[in-house]
Design a protein around this motif. Sequence first.
Motif, PDB file in Angstrom:
ATOM      1  N   GLU A 106     -34.180 -13.633 -43.181  1.00  0.00           N
ATOM      2  CA  GLU A 106     -34.628 -12.282 -43.474  1.00  0.00           C
ATOM      3  C   GLU A 106     -34.221 -11.386 -42.306  1.00  0.00           C
ATOM      4  N   ARG A 107     -33.666 -10.243 -42.631  1.00  0.00           N
ATOM      5  CA  ARG A 107     -33.168  -9.356 -41.590  1.00  0.00           C
ATOM      6  C   ARG A 107     -34.306  -8.923 -40.669  1.00  0.00           C
ATOM      7  N   ALA A 108     -34.046  -9.021 -39.376  1.00  0.00           N
ATOM      8  CA  ALA A 108     -35.066  -8.661 -38.395  1.00  0.00           C
ATOM      9  C   ALA A 108     -35.385  -7.176 -38.482  1.00  0.00           C
ATOM     10  N   ARG A 109     -36.609  -6.862 -38.173  1.00  0.00           N
ATOM     11  CA  ARG A 109     -37.025  -5.469 -38.190  1.00  0.00           C
ATOM     12  C   ARG A 109     -36.352  -4.710 -37.051  1.00  0.00           C
ATOM     13  N   GLN A 110     -35.704  -3.605 -37.369  1.00  0.00           N
ATOM     14  CA  GLN A 110     -34.981  -2.853 -36.351  1.00  0.00           C
ATOM     15  C   GLN A 110     -35.905  -1.903 -35.613  1.00  0.00           C
ATOM     16  N   ALA A 111     -35.585  -1.725 -34.331  1.00  0.00           N
ATOM     17  CA  ALA A 111     -36.300  -0.751 -33.503  1.00  0.00           C
ATOM     18  C   ALA A 111     -35.298   0.240 -32.949  1.00  0.00           C
ATOM     19  N   GLN A 112     -35.686   1.503 -32.870  1.00  0.00           N
ATOM     20  CA  GLN A 112     -34.823   2.539 -32.308  1.00  0.00           C
ATOM     21  C   GLN A 112     -34.934   2.451 -30.789  1.00  0.00           C
ATOM     22  N   LEU A 113     -33.868   1.968 -30.140  1.00  0.00           N
ATOM     23  CA  LEU A 113     -33.901   1.748 -28.694  1.00  0.00           C
ATOM     24  C   LEU A 113     -33.691   3.038 -27.917  1.00  0.00           C
ATOM     25  N   VAL A 114     -32.801   3.888 -28.399  1.00  0.00           N
ATOM     26  CA  VAL A 114     -32.557   5.203 -27.795  1.00  0.00           C
ATOM     27  C   VAL A 114     -32.330   6.191 -28.926  1.00  0.00           C
ATOM     28  N   PRO A 115     -32.546   7.473 -28.682  1.00  0.00           N
ATOM     29  CA  PRO A 115     -32.261   8.462 -29.726  1.00  0.00           C
ATOM     30  C   PRO A 115     -30.807   8.392 -30.172  1.00  0.00           C
ATOM     31  N   ASP A 116     -30.546   8.792 -31.402  1.00  0.00           N
ATOM     32  CA  ASP A 116     -29.192   8.684 -31.929  1.00  0.00           C
ATOM     33  C   ASP A 116     -28.194   9.534 -31.153  1.00  0.00           C
ATOM     34  N   TYR A 117     -28.637  10.666 -30.573  1.00  0.00           N
ATOM     35  CA  TYR A 117     -27.692  11.489 -29.815  1.00  0.00           C
ATOM     36  C   TYR A 117     -27.285  10.780 -28.521  1.00  0.00           C
ATOM     37  N   VAL A 118     -28.158   9.949 -27.965  1.00  0.00           N
ATOM     38  CA  VAL A 118     -27.806   9.166 -26.778  1.00  0.00           C
ATOM     39  C   VAL A 118     -26.766   8.112 -27.157  1.00  0.00           C
ATOM     40  N   ALA A 119     -26.966   7.427 -28.286  1.00  0.00           N
ATOM     41  CA  ALA A 119     -25.989   6.444 -28.753  1.00  0.00           C
ATOM     42  C   ALA A 119     -24.657   7.107 -29.062  1.00  0.00           C
ATOM     43  N   ALA A 120     -24.689   8.317 -29.640  1.00  0.00           N
ATOM     44  CA  ALA A 120     -23.447   9.044 -29.927  1.00  0.00           C
ATOM     45  C   ALA A 120     -22.722   9.398 -28.642  1.00  0.00           C
ATOM     46  N   GLY A 121     -23.465   9.859 -27.634  1.00  0.00           N
ATOM     47  CA  GLY A 121     -22.844  10.173 -26.357  1.00  0.00           C
ATOM     48  C   GLY A 121     -22.260   8.939 -25.695  1.00  0.00           C
ATOM     49  N   MET A 122     -22.964   7.815 -25.798  1.00  0.00           N
ATOM     50  CA  MET A 122     -22.460   6.574 -25.203  1.00  0.00           C
ATOM     51  C   MET A 122     -21.208   6.103 -25.934  1.00  0.00           C
ATOM     52  N   THR A 123     -21.185   6.226 -27.247  1.00  0.00           N
ATOM     53  CA  THR A 123     -19.996   5.864 -28.009  1.00  0.00           C
ATOM     54  C   THR A 123     -18.818   6.729 -27.613  1.00  0.00           C
ATOM     55  N   ASP A 124     -19.064   8.008 -27.366  1.00  0.00           N
ATOM     56  CA  ASP A 124     -18.031   8.919 -26.882  1.00  0.00           C
ATOM     57  C   ASP A 124     -17.421   8.379 -25.595  1.00  0.00           C
ATOM     58  N   LEU A 125     -18.275   7.981 -24.657  1.00  0.00           N
ATOM     59  CA  LEU A 125     -17.792   7.469 -23.380  1.00  0.00           C
ATOM     60  C   LEU A 125     -17.012   6.167 -23.564  1.00  0.00           C
ATOM     61  N   LEU A 126     -17.548   5.264 -24.391  1.00  0.00           N
ATOM     62  CA  LEU A 126     -16.885   3.978 -24.616  1.00  0.00           C
ATOM     63  C   LEU A 126     -15.539   4.153 -25.310  1.00  0.00           C
ATOM     64  N   GLN A 127     -15.457   5.091 -26.239  1.00  0.00           N
ATOM     65  CA  GLN A 127     -14.196   5.352 -26.931  1.00  0.00           C
ATOM     66  C   GLN A 127     -13.145   5.873 -25.967  1.00  0.00           C
ATOM     67  N   THR A 128     -13.565   6.751 -25.058  1.00  0.00           N
ATOM     68  CA  THR A 128     -12.628   7.297 -24.079  1.00  0.00           C
ATOM     69  C   THR A 128     -12.135   6.214 -23.132  1.00  0.00           C
ATOM     70  N   ALA A 129     -12.996   5.259 -22.770  1.00  0.00           N
ATOM     71  CA  ALA A 129     -12.599   4.180 -21.876  1.00  0.00           C
ATOM     72  C   ALA A 129     -11.458   3.360 -22.455  1.00  0.00           C
ATOM     73  N   VAL A 130     -11.413   3.226 -23.791  1.00  0.00           N
ATOM     74  CA  VAL A 130     -10.334   2.489 -24.436  1.00  0.00           C
ATOM     75  C   VAL A 130      -9.118   3.388 -24.671  1.00  0.00           C
ATOM     76  N   ALA A 131      -9.367   4.634 -25.024  1.00  0.00           N
ATOM     77  CA  ALA A 131      -8.266   5.539 -25.356  1.00  0.00           C
ATOM     78  C   ALA A 131      -7.436   5.918 -24.134  1.00  0.00           C
ATOM     79  N   THR A 132      -8.108   6.210 -23.025  1.00  0.00           N
ATOM     80  CA  THR A 132      -7.376   6.716 -21.850  1.00  0.00           C
ATOM     81  C   THR A 132      -7.774   6.035 -20.548  1.00  0.00           C
ATOM     82  N   GLY A 133      -8.785   5.172 -20.569  1.00  0.00           N
ATOM     83  CA  GLY A 133      -9.305   4.623 -19.330  1.00  0.00           C
ATOM     84  C   GLY A 133      -8.875   3.202 -19.057  1.00  0.00           C
ATOM     85  N   THR A 134      -9.799   2.424 -18.485  1.00  0.00           N
ATOM     86  CA  THR A 134      -9.468   1.077 -18.027  1.00  0.00           C
ATOM     87  C   THR A 134      -9.288   0.079 -19.151  1.00  0.00           C
TER      88      THR A 134
END
Length: 701
Positions: free
Chosen positions: A476-504
């Motif tokens: 049975e799928r585990a109950r999910q918890a919101q660890l950080v607000p979605d805008y924080v996850a979106a900002g982090m995804t932005d940073l992670l995407q840039t790290a692959v696109a132009t970074g290390t």
Amino acid sequence: MRRLFIWSGALAVLGLLFVGLAVAFAARSLPSYYQLQATQTGQTIIVRARDGSEIVELGPSYGQWLDSNEIPQVMKDAMVAVEDRRFHSHFGVDPVRLTGAIWEGLTGDDRIGGTSTITQQLARNVFLNSNRTLDRKLREAVLALAMEAKFSKEQILELYLNKVYFGGGAYGIDSASRKFFSHPATELSTAEAAIIAGLVKAPSRYSPTADVDAAVGRASVVLRLMKEQGRIPQNATVDPSAVKLKPESGQNSVRYFTDWALPQLDLLLPETFEPIEVWTTLDVGMQRAATAAIKSNTPNGAQGALVSLDRDGAVLALVGGNDYVETNYNRATEAMRQPGSAWKLFVYLAALEAGYTPDDRVVDVPVTINGWSPRNSSGRNAGEMSLRSAFAFSINTIAAQLGNEVGFGTVASMARRFGITTPISTFPAMVLGSSEVRLIDMTRAFAAVSAKGNSVEPYGILKVTTGEGEVIYQHERARQAQLVPDYVAAGMTDLLQTAVATGTGRAAQIGRPVAGKTGTTSSNKDGYFIGFSSGVTTGVWMGRDDNARVGGLQGGTAPARAFAAYMRYAVKDRPVEQFETELQLPEWQMEPDDEQLFGEPDDYYFIDEQGNLIEPGLGQGGERGVPFPNEGERGPGDFDRPRFPQPVQRDRGDDNQAASDDFLNRATGSGDNRQRSAPPNTAPTPIPPAPRGPSPRPIDY
């Protein structure tokens, strides 16, 4: 001689009486034929992939029970010919073989061997251990006599052929036939029966999956004995080398997964000894791709590990090392190693949650925190840049400043929130990944970012069924918890995407959106790349078990290449997904859309050092139009100041009024103040709008 004869006869009678009593007692104590038929010596576990294909069988396998009339006669003849040619004439113990074996023992062999009949072997397999001692042989003989007294020859041979061990976990001829030839024992040919009969003497040595030549040679011996005993015609032509063997499926790296997943059955199931089938989340194709990616990219002398999770936490592939046979240590789930800059995920998550955005300006300058002075891998400082660039190029000094600003305890708490279970240090150096982690935990944390800040729980077992197909466990799928607000996850995804696109992490590009982060520890002891694309999150680690340096190992090289090689296969059948990086900031963090909300720049009120109001529009020196220092003009020492205009302190006189009388009249409602102009040496301080978030803490350089 007469006395000797009498005493010998008396002792023989007593001995026979004792043996008779022992046999009678043993016969009464023996389980019934049907009880023996139902007993098993262990639990069989068949492990299946997510598509239902069998990937490994663990524990003893018994196959289908075959009644005596279902067992091919050629199989019975082959077994009797090689194991017990006088089976149908003795009473459980073969006096001829026994006499020869005792003579061998008296002439120098300290082991009594070669005496066991089929009945004795059955007694040993069911009731005794395999110790070759005189005491055990006597017990075996008594039990064999008891079995012969209680059961018919047909029943004994049926029990034996269904219970004897043939190697590879296979008990009984049906299990052996399915394992080695892919068909039931009812379809055995003469050559196949000879191969199976030849296994009993030494299952591991003569196994056709381990040594085909040895198995064929042993089968030839069985066929010769069958001809000598007249069980097959003398002119019969049987070629055991022509037997088609079942292909052995690769089970090397799969065992890393089963070693991690199957112990969880102790918690998921009630105690059971019946055969079960375990349906897992493992994708066979992805597991092969993961194994190939690790083997082809891991530097010589190093080990590699990989964990791949679906968006719901299902483990799609798991590789714990280069070769399971060589070492079964699972580096994906057990090894604790420093993650290097991959740990910055938690530093930047904490910063984003505290109010930063990817476009905010930060300054790369030398920094010292409590005596610790981090250095960038380039050995240089780049000055002002965006938060996005600082993450993409893994600037250590920026991570140190952010960690100090939000608090090292806050970063540790963020890591705990995202599933890190190992001890976490709160010393300043922790921001660069000095705390040891497990690869599966780090992969889980990145998967939570991919899930828009929702928790992800790795799991490997979908369901468990009995041999008859009854479901006794369903995931049975585990109950999910919101660890950080979605805008924080979106900002982090932005940073992670840039790290692959132009970074290390550029080596991790696969022709579709990828977000991820590299990690390299000091002296190139560990290399990481962890990222996600199209709902699949994958973590790769490489390093040596002795923690020695690996020349040229960096997260952006071999680990990133292994990630890309695997992910190209893993996502090939999934639609391309664009990342959601639009920041829907909360109201307290929103910038004003219209300047009228806060007025024009000339409408700002200013105060001097002593709190005196300055007329709107006056800049430094009391002149209109002279700008104050702004964020884009801050110097290296200004990072510790709030991100809004700050005062430029200068000496001032004490005799001049700071604001005009008109302004004071409007502000205080009084008309008695004199009008004076601002002194030319006064440095007014603007009062900005209230900040929309927690103000940063100053850094102790």
